[in-house]
Design an enzyme around this catalytic site. Structure first.
Site, PDB file in Angstrom:
ATOM      1  N   THR A  74       0.831  -1.205   0.000  1.00 12.54           N
ATOM      2  CA  THR A  74       0.000   0.000   0.000  1.00 12.54           C
ATOM      3  C   THR A  74       0.865   1.255   0.000  1.00 12.54           C
ATOM      4  O   THR A  74       0.650   2.179  -0.788  1.00 12.54           O
ATOM      5  CB  THR A  74      -0.935   0.002   1.228  1.00 12.54           C
ATOM      6  N   GLN A 180       0.971  -9.096  -6.380  1.00 15.14           N
ATOM      7  CA  GLN A 180       0.470 -10.464  -6.514  1.00 15.14           C
ATOM      8  C   GLN A 180       1.351 -11.340  -7.388  1.00 15.14           C
ATOM      9  O   GLN A 180       1.314 -12.564  -7.272  1.00 15.14           O
ATOM     10  CB  GLN A 180      -0.967 -10.457  -7.075  1.00 15.14           C
ATOM     11  N   SER A 200       5.404  -6.491  -1.990  1.00 17.48           N
ATOM     12  CA  SER A 200       5.074  -6.576  -0.563  1.00 17.48           C
ATOM     13  C   SER A 200       5.567  -7.896   0.016  1.00 17.48           C
ATOM     14  O   SER A 200       5.432  -8.952  -0.618  1.00 17.48           O
ATOM     15  CB  SER A 200       3.550  -6.476  -0.407  1.00 17.48           C
ATOM     16  N   CYS A 326      -9.395  -6.413   1.922  1.00 24.57           N
ATOM     17  CA  CYS A 326      -9.883  -5.142   2.442  1.00 24.57           C
ATOM     18  C   CYS A 326     -11.377  -4.982   2.194  1.00 24.57           C
ATOM     19  O   CYS A 326     -12.052  -4.293   2.938  1.00 24.57           O
ATOM     20  CB  CYS A 326      -9.166  -3.967   1.794  1.00 24.57           C
TER      21      CYS A 326
HETATM   22  N1  PLP Z   1      -1.648  -4.357  -4.234  1.00 26.10           N
HETATM   23  C1  PLP Z   1      -2.201  -5.551  -4.447  1.00 26.10           C
HETATM   24  C2  PLP Z   1      -2.412  -6.035  -5.844  1.00 26.10           C
HETATM   25  C3  PLP Z   1      -2.560  -6.361  -3.376  1.00 26.10           C
HETATM   26  O1  PLP Z   1      -3.119  -7.547  -3.588  1.00 26.10           O
HETATM   27  C4  PLP Z   1      -2.349  -5.866  -2.060  1.00 26.10           C
HETATM   28  C5  PLP Z   1      -2.779  -6.649  -0.874  1.00 26.10           C
HETATM   29  O2  PLP Z   1      -3.853  -7.232  -0.872  1.00 26.10           O
HETATM   30  C6  PLP Z   1      -1.757  -4.616  -1.891  1.00 26.10           C
HETATM   31  C7  PLP Z   1      -1.416  -3.880  -3.006  1.00 26.10           C
HETATM   32  C8  PLP Z   1      -1.486  -4.042  -0.540  1.00 26.10           C
HETATM   33  O3  PLP Z   1      -0.325  -4.590  -0.005  1.00 26.10           O
HETATM   34  P1  PLP Z   1      -0.024  -4.492   1.581  1.00 26.10           P
HETATM   35  O4  PLP Z   1      -1.008  -5.396   2.248  1.00 26.10           O
HETATM   36  O5  PLP Z   1       1.385  -4.946   1.715  1.00 26.10           O
HETATM   37  O6  PLP Z   1      -0.207  -3.076   1.964  1.00 26.10           O
END
Ligand code: PLP
Length: 380
Positions: A74, A180, A200, A326
């Site tokens: 994020t 992903q 991530s 989320c």
């Molecule tokens: N981008 C994508 C495509 C994701 O699937 C996610 C998590 O679900 C994120 C960003 C967010 O990552 P993080 O949980 O490390 O903030």
């Protein structure tokens, strides 16, 4: 009690024991130093960060100095979008898609409220954005195009290389959210021809609370966080040393296994789908039939309700989800499935089953049995 079956690896993955072991010294009394301190304790932590940064740089095909550690995917997405747009100033134009993760989608919407222009491109019925639509949306004011490498809900992989050529021909930058894909597909900044890229740790069997943003050198970008000069002035704040060390170790372990594991998961996923189709009438696959993440199955059971299915699966010992973590738990229909243009009964009955390192053929068989029973009962 039978063991639970975890089929939500797109939401998060379990920490590998080796990763935890690598992190432990930096959680303990002899490895707690601040990497900005000049004494031996600080320098030990600094060296650990260097090792992790080197691992990430090599894995992504970038340079050591092009990697900024963040608190996760994020933050990496926010830093990319806000950082580039702020550096260029109000009135500049951002292009993204309607099916991005909220970390990109909501950030783009936030930028809109601050006077930036944003185009949200539609996708086809398999969740792919067409390079032509990117070409048509590019203007002289376009600064950044952000297209995710693969979608977190339906697993569709975007034709990034083709898009990159078009974006660069107009002098704009391309950012991709590879959160992903990193654990499953080759993610190489030169091969994908991207300028910024987010990853991530907790999606690749590392800890929560660490991520990274790759920014090609020479690109001017504003920092989100202001304070000390950590991360070469790109991100102020004392680094989360244990989590970053864990991220590095997870990536080091991932690389030699990724290809074989992706092949194993693709096969397992295809068996899973074939079995579901054999045992349950009217199962529909969402997303692209082949251009999709190895571990992703997103299927609809028209006429049924996803929440009810998920609760029943949970009670039977299976963890699955209805979309991104989320948004699950809310009754809002998925923005991804809606953008794909699926009819309401397919949107409302879609569940996501995402496989991972510990998923076995036996678990897949048991899940099919459980789902077949649940669907039969609910349809009756
Ligand atoms: N981008 C994508 C495509 C994701 O699937 C996610 C998590 O679900 C994120 C960003 C967010 O990552 P993080 O949980 O490390 O903030």
């Amino acid at each position: 009690m039978t063991e639970r079956i975890y089929l939500d690896h797109a939401a998060t993955t379990p920490l590998r024991p080796e990763v935890r072991a690598a992190m432990e010294p930096y959680l303990a009394a002899d490895g707690f130093g601040n990497p900005s301190s000049l004494h031996a304790d600080g320098q030990r932590a600094k060296r650990a960060l260097d090792v992790a940064r080197d691992t990430l740089a090599q894995a992504l095909g970038g340079r050591f100095s092009e990697i900024t550690f963040t608190s996760g995917g994020t933050e990496a997405d926010n830093a990319a979008l806000v950082g580039i747009m702020l550096a260029r100033g109000r009135g500049s134009h951002l292009i993204t898609t309607q099916i991005e993760h909220e970390a990109v989608g909501e950030t783009a919407r936030f930028l809109e409220t601050w006077g930036f222009h944003v185009t949200f491109l539609p996708v086809d019925e398999q969740g792919r954005v067409s390079p032509q639509s990117v070409a048509d949306a590019l203007t002289d004011r376009t600064v950044l195009v952000s297209v995710m490498h693969a979608n977190n809900e339906v697993g569709t992989i975007h034709p990034l290389r083709e898009i990159a050529g078009l974006v660069h021909a107009r002098g704009a930058y391309l950012h991709t959210d590879a959160v992903q894909t990193f654990g499953q597909l080759p993610v190489h900044v030169r091969e994908l021809d991207v300028d910024l890229l987010s990853v991530s740790a907790h999606k690749v069997y590392g800890p929560k609370g660490a991520g990274a943003l790759y920014v090609r050198s020479g690109i001017a970008i504003e920092s989100l966080l202001h304070g000390g000069g950590q991360e070469r002035g790109r991100r102020a704040g004392t680094e989360n040393v244990p989590a970053i060390v864990g991220f590095g170790e997870a990536v080091r372990l991932l690389l030699p296994e990724r290809e074989a594991e992706a092949a194993r998961l693709t096969e397992l996923r295809d068996v899973f789908l074939a079995e579901l189709r054999r045992r349950i009438p009217h199962v529909v696959l969402n997303g692209h039939p082949t251009e999709r993440l190895p571990n992703n199955l997103n299927v609809s059971f028209p006429g049924l309700d996803a929440e009810t299915l998920l609760l029943a699966l949970d009670r039977a010992g299976v963890s699955a989800s209805s979309g991104s973590a989320c948004t699950s738990g809310s009754i809002e229909p998925s923005h991804v499935l809606t953008a794909i243009g699926l009819p309401e009964d397919r949107v409302k009955s879609a569940i996501r089953l995402t496989l991972g390192r510990t998923t076995t053929r036996d678990q897949v068989g048991r899940t099919v049995d459980i789902l077949a029973n649940i669907v039969e009962r609910l349809r009756r």
